[in-house]
Design a protein around this motif. Structure first.
Motif, short mmCIF file in Angstrom:
data_model
loop_
_atom_site.label_atom_id
_atom_site.label_comp_id
_atom_site.label_asym_id
_atom_site.label_seq_id
_atom_site.Cartn_x
_atom_site.Cartn_y
_atom_site.Cartn_z
N ALA A 123 -23.41 -0.82 -0.48
CA ALA A 123 -21.99 -1.21 -0.56
C ALA A 123 -21.57 -1.66 0.82
CB ALA A 123 -21.14 0.00 -0.98
N LEU A 124 -20.56 -2.53 0.89
CA LEU A 124 -20.06 -2.94 2.20
C LEU A 124 -19.03 -1.91 2.66
CD1 LEU A 124 -19.49 -6.81 1.73
CD2 LEU A 124 -21.41 -5.65 2.84
N PRO A 125 -19.01 -1.61 3.98
CA PRO A 125 -18.00 -0.65 4.46
C PRO A 125 -16.60 -1.27 4.38
CG PRO A 125 -19.22 -1.64 6.30
CD PRO A 125 -19.85 -2.14 5.05
N ARG A 126 -15.70 -0.57 3.69
CA ARG A 126 -14.35 -1.11 3.53
C ARG A 126 -13.33 -0.08 3.97
NH1 ARG A 126 -14.18 -5.81 0.40
NH2 ARG A 126 -16.14 -6.26 -0.66
N ASN A 127 -12.17 -0.55 4.44
CA ASN A 127 -11.09 0.38 4.78
C ASN A 127 -10.26 0.68 3.53
OD1 ASN A 127 -9.39 -1.77 4.37
ND2 ASN A 127 -8.99 -2.14 6.54
N ASP A 128 -9.19 1.46 3.71
CA ASP A 128 -8.38 1.88 2.55
C ASP A 128 -7.77 0.70 1.82
OD1 ASP A 128 -9.02 4.36 3.23
OD2 ASP A 128 -7.12 4.84 4.25
N MET A 129 -7.57 -0.41 2.56
CA MET A 129 -6.98 -1.59 1.96
C MET A 129 -8.04 -2.43 1.22
SD MET A 129 -3.95 -1.28 3.25
CE MET A 129 -3.17 -2.86 3.09
N GLY A 130 -9.29 -2.01 1.32
CA GLY A 130 -10.37 -2.76 0.66
C GLY A 130 -10.95 -3.85 1.54
N LYS A 131 -10.45 -3.95 2.82
CA LYS A 131 -10.94 -4.99 3.72
C LYS A 131 -12.28 -4.57 4.32
CE LYS A 131 -8.92 -7.55 7.65
NZ LYS A 131 -10.03 -7.95 8.32
N ILE A 132 -13.20 -5.52 4.39
CA ILE A 132 -14.52 -5.19 4.95
C ILE A 132 -14.39 -4.88 6.44
CG2 ILE A 132 -16.85 -6.08 5.39
CD1 ILE A 132 -16.36 -8.00 2.98
N MET A 133 -14.98 -3.77 6.85
CA MET A 133 -14.92 -3.38 8.27
C MET A 133 -16.18 -3.89 8.95
SD MET A 133 -13.23 0.39 8.18
CE MET A 133 -14.60 1.12 7.31
N LYS A 134 -16.07 -5.10 9.51
CA LYS A 134 -17.26 -5.73 10.07
C LYS A 134 -17.81 -4.98 11.28
CE LYS A 134 -17.00 -10.20 8.07
NZ LYS A 134 -17.14 -11.63 8.22
N ARG A 135 -16.90 -4.30 12.00
CA ARG A 135 -17.38 -3.59 13.20
C ARG A 135 -18.33 -2.46 12.83
NH1 ARG A 135 -14.72 -5.98 17.28
NH2 ARG A 135 -12.61 -6.69 16.81
N ALA A 136 -18.25 -2.02 11.57
CA ALA A 136 -19.16 -0.94 11.12
C ALA A 136 -20.53 -1.51 10.74
CB ALA A 136 -18.55 -0.21 9.93
N LEU A 137 -20.65 -2.82 10.74
CA LEU A 137 -21.92 -3.43 10.32
C LEU A 137 -22.85 -3.61 11.52
CD1 LEU A 137 -20.57 -6.17 7.88
CD2 LEU A 137 -21.88 -4.14 7.27
N THR A 138 -23.55 -2.56 11.85
CA THR A 138 -24.59 -2.66 12.87
C THR A 138 -25.80 -1.98 12.29
OG1 THR A 138 -23.75 -0.63 13.84
CG2 THR A 138 -23.07 -2.68 14.90
N HIS A 139 -26.95 -2.48 12.63
CA HIS A 139 -28.12 -1.92 11.96
C HIS A 139 -28.79 -0.79 12.72
CE1 HIS A 139 -29.41 -5.42 14.29
NE2 HIS A 139 -30.55 -4.79 14.46
N ASP A 140 -28.27 -0.42 13.91
CA ASP A 140 -28.93 0.67 14.62
C ASP A 140 -28.19 1.98 14.45
OD1 ASP A 140 -29.73 -1.66 17.19
OD2 ASP A 140 -30.99 -0.88 15.58
#
Ligand code: MCA
Ligand code: AMP
Length: 501
Positions: A484-501
């Motif tokens: 699943a993509l990390p999303r905030n309460d508003m359902g917006k994708i939290m791109k800063r949480a997308l790191t692979h390490d």
């Protein structure tokens, strides 16, 4: 900053006019363009571009299939002579990107080199072959319907954070003033011979790299495609200037330790110029060490053409893009986007905003986007974040939008790639980010939730999919599969949480 007299005359290429007026004079025999073993003098360029200009003079707007060839240069010069706006098309654009550009810009004709096969997206357009025939009977150069310097000259498509690319309408005034400001900053004259291997559907390769030398009455040798061997050859055989994106300088820096001929060739150049993205200090220093020459950086944007540059007579300080060009007003603003930052302290960060005759006039068919790009008092919001050193040197430190990626010197919007990925049947959800890459500056990374977790689409499959729809340089280089993509309460994708390490 030195004063600059703005030449707003409709004659963008005085050397061409002179060659036309005096076909036996010395000016007519001066070299203008060279692509591989094909070249044109100013006299030959006038002879081949003027009949073409006459043929397109009645077209409302033309598209040019902008391969890195002599034909593209001739077609664009012809359009400018005729005062007809030209839309340069990336010949590697995929169907969806081309379809969008053609329906948005609505050209009446597409100009292409003879024998080139055009894709189905252009099938409905009338085609005109760009015949390079220097024996054609001389046609007098049309007097462009462009005595108004605000007349559109080029429409260049550029990516935003979301949606398809927007067409930046670039007036003749902007081309003339930016090239003359660079001439002032770089002591660029008709004696200069430029070498480059940049694509011809963007500002850097086309306006600076082709129209620049022609406006000065000098010449350009285009490599067809960038290769360090071509750089060595041309700089050893009389070329004086090199233009490139940082990826090209990175490849030069990598090659230098094993290539003394390249080092020698670079050492004799008058000016090595980098732009379109930040040149890493490490590459700058490696080149300086191997050649004794420092690359200078200039900063620009499709919408603004060139804003700042390190001057030829200034200090080539690594990591900076120099000072505002003559005629360009530049300010940094606080987060509110209107309060000017007054500090010249090398540390107070603000957004770069610019004003001047170098600016585009609008995004084609996008009045709201155009309005949003400017402040109420006419400053263009670049979205680039910078500090200013005490002596006025600008140092770019980042970008406002994390959804804009600069890869190989190309600006790429994350939203555009996400939309393309979502059209793949194997993709349920998608998010795109950029991550640092030593060669490309940034590489495109796709984070996808596969439709079927048991058989997720491969990186090659998704890269081909994006390359076919949009363009090869927009393809993801890395693909991560997530549940699943990390999303905030508003359902917006939290791109800063997308790191692979
Ligand atoms: C690989 N390729 C593929 C695929 N995989 N094609 C289709 N589908 C695939 N899945 C092909 C590519 O098309 C290319 O083909 C080859 O593989 C290698 O591509 P790539 O690795 O992406 O890049 P590269 O060829 O090594 O290019 C690096 C580059 C290029 C030369 C630095 O990025 C470049 O020319 N950048 C310049 C960008 C620029 O001009 N920006 C100016 C805009 P093939 O080998 O056939 O080519 S900014 C601007 O104008 C402002 C105003 C400014 O300030 O300047
Ligand atoms: P484009 O929209 O493709 O014309 O790209 C313009 C963007 O490229 C600018 O807004 C900057 O972010 C970036 N850019 C251009 N030149 C430089 C440079 N010398 N250093 C850092 N960034 C640059």
């Amino acid at each position: 900053m030195s004063p600059l007299s703005l030449d707003l005359s409709p004659d963008l290429f005085p050397a061409l006019t002179e060659a036309q007026a005096d076909p036996d004079g010395p000016g007519a025999h001066r070299p203008a363009l060279r692509f591989g073993d094909r070249s044109l003098t100013y006299g030959e360029l006038a002879a081949t571009a003027s009949p073409l200009a006459a043929r397109v003079a009645e077209a409302g707007r033309i598209a040019v299939w902008a391969t890195p060839t002599l034909e593209t240069a001739v077609a664009v010069v012809a359009a400018l002579l005729a005062g007809v706006p030209a839309v340069p098309l990336n010949p590697k654009s995929g169907e969806s990107e081309l379809g969008h550009i053609v329906s948005d810009s609505a050209p009446t004709l597409v100009l292409a080199a003879p024998g080139t096969q055009l894709p189905p997206a252009l099938a409905a357009l009338e085609r005109l072959d760009i015949d390079i025939d220097t024996s054609a009977p001389a046609t007098s150069l049309p007097s462009p319907g462009a005595s108004d310097p605000g007349t559109p000259a080029l429409i260049v498509y550029t990516s935003g954070t979301t949606g398809p690319p927007k067409g930046a309408v670039i007036p003749r005034r902007a081309i003339a003033t930016t090239l003359d400001a660079l001439a002032d900053a770089w002591q660029w004259t008709g004696d200069d011979v430029l070498v480059h291997g940049l694509p011809l559907f963007h500002v850097h390769g086309l306006i600076l790299g082709i129209l620049g030398p022609l406006r000065r009455g000098g010449s350009v040798r285009h490599l067809g495609r960038f290769e360090t061997a071509g750089v060595t050859r041309e700089l050893s055989e009389g070329a004086t200037m090199l233009f490139g994106v940082p990826t090209m300088y990175h490849r030069i820096a990598e090659t230098l330790p094993d290539d003394p001929a390249l080092a020698k060739a670079l050492a004799r150049a008058r000016l090595l110029v980098s732009g379109s993205a930040a040149l890493p200090v490490h590459d700058h220093e490696r080149i300086a060490q191997a050649t004794g020459r420092r690359v200078i950086e200039r900063y620009g944007m499709t919408e603004t053409l060139m804003n700042t540059s390190v001057r030829a007579d200034g200090e080539p300080r690594a990591g900076t893009v120099g000072v505002p060009l003559p005629g360009v007003e530049l300010r940094l603003t606080e987060e509110d986007g209107t309060t000017a930052v007054e500090a010249y302290d090398g540390e107070t960060v603000g957004e770069i905003q610019v004003r001047g005759p170098n600016l585009f006039t609008e995004y084609l068919n996008r009045p709201e986007a155009t309005a949003a790009a400017f402040t109420e008092d006419g400053w263009f919001r670049t979205g680039d974040m910078a500090v200013r050193d005490p002596d006025g040197y600008v140092r770019i430190v980042g970008r406002k939008a994390t959804d804009l990626i600069k890869s190989g010197g190309y600006k790429i919007g994350a939203g555009e790639i996400e939309n393309a990925l979502l059209e793949h049947p194997g993709v349920r959800e998608a998010a795109v980010t950029g991550e640092p890459d030593a060669d490309l500056g940034e590489r495109i990374v796709a984070w996808i939730v596969p439709a079927d977790p048991q058989s997720p689409p491969t990186v090659d499959e998704l890269a081909d999919h994006v390359a076919r729809r949009l363009a090869p340089h927009k393809r993801p280089r890395v693909v991560h599969h997530l549940d699943a993509l990390p999303r905030n309460d508003m359902g917006k994708i939290m791109k800063r949480a997308l790191t692979h390490d």
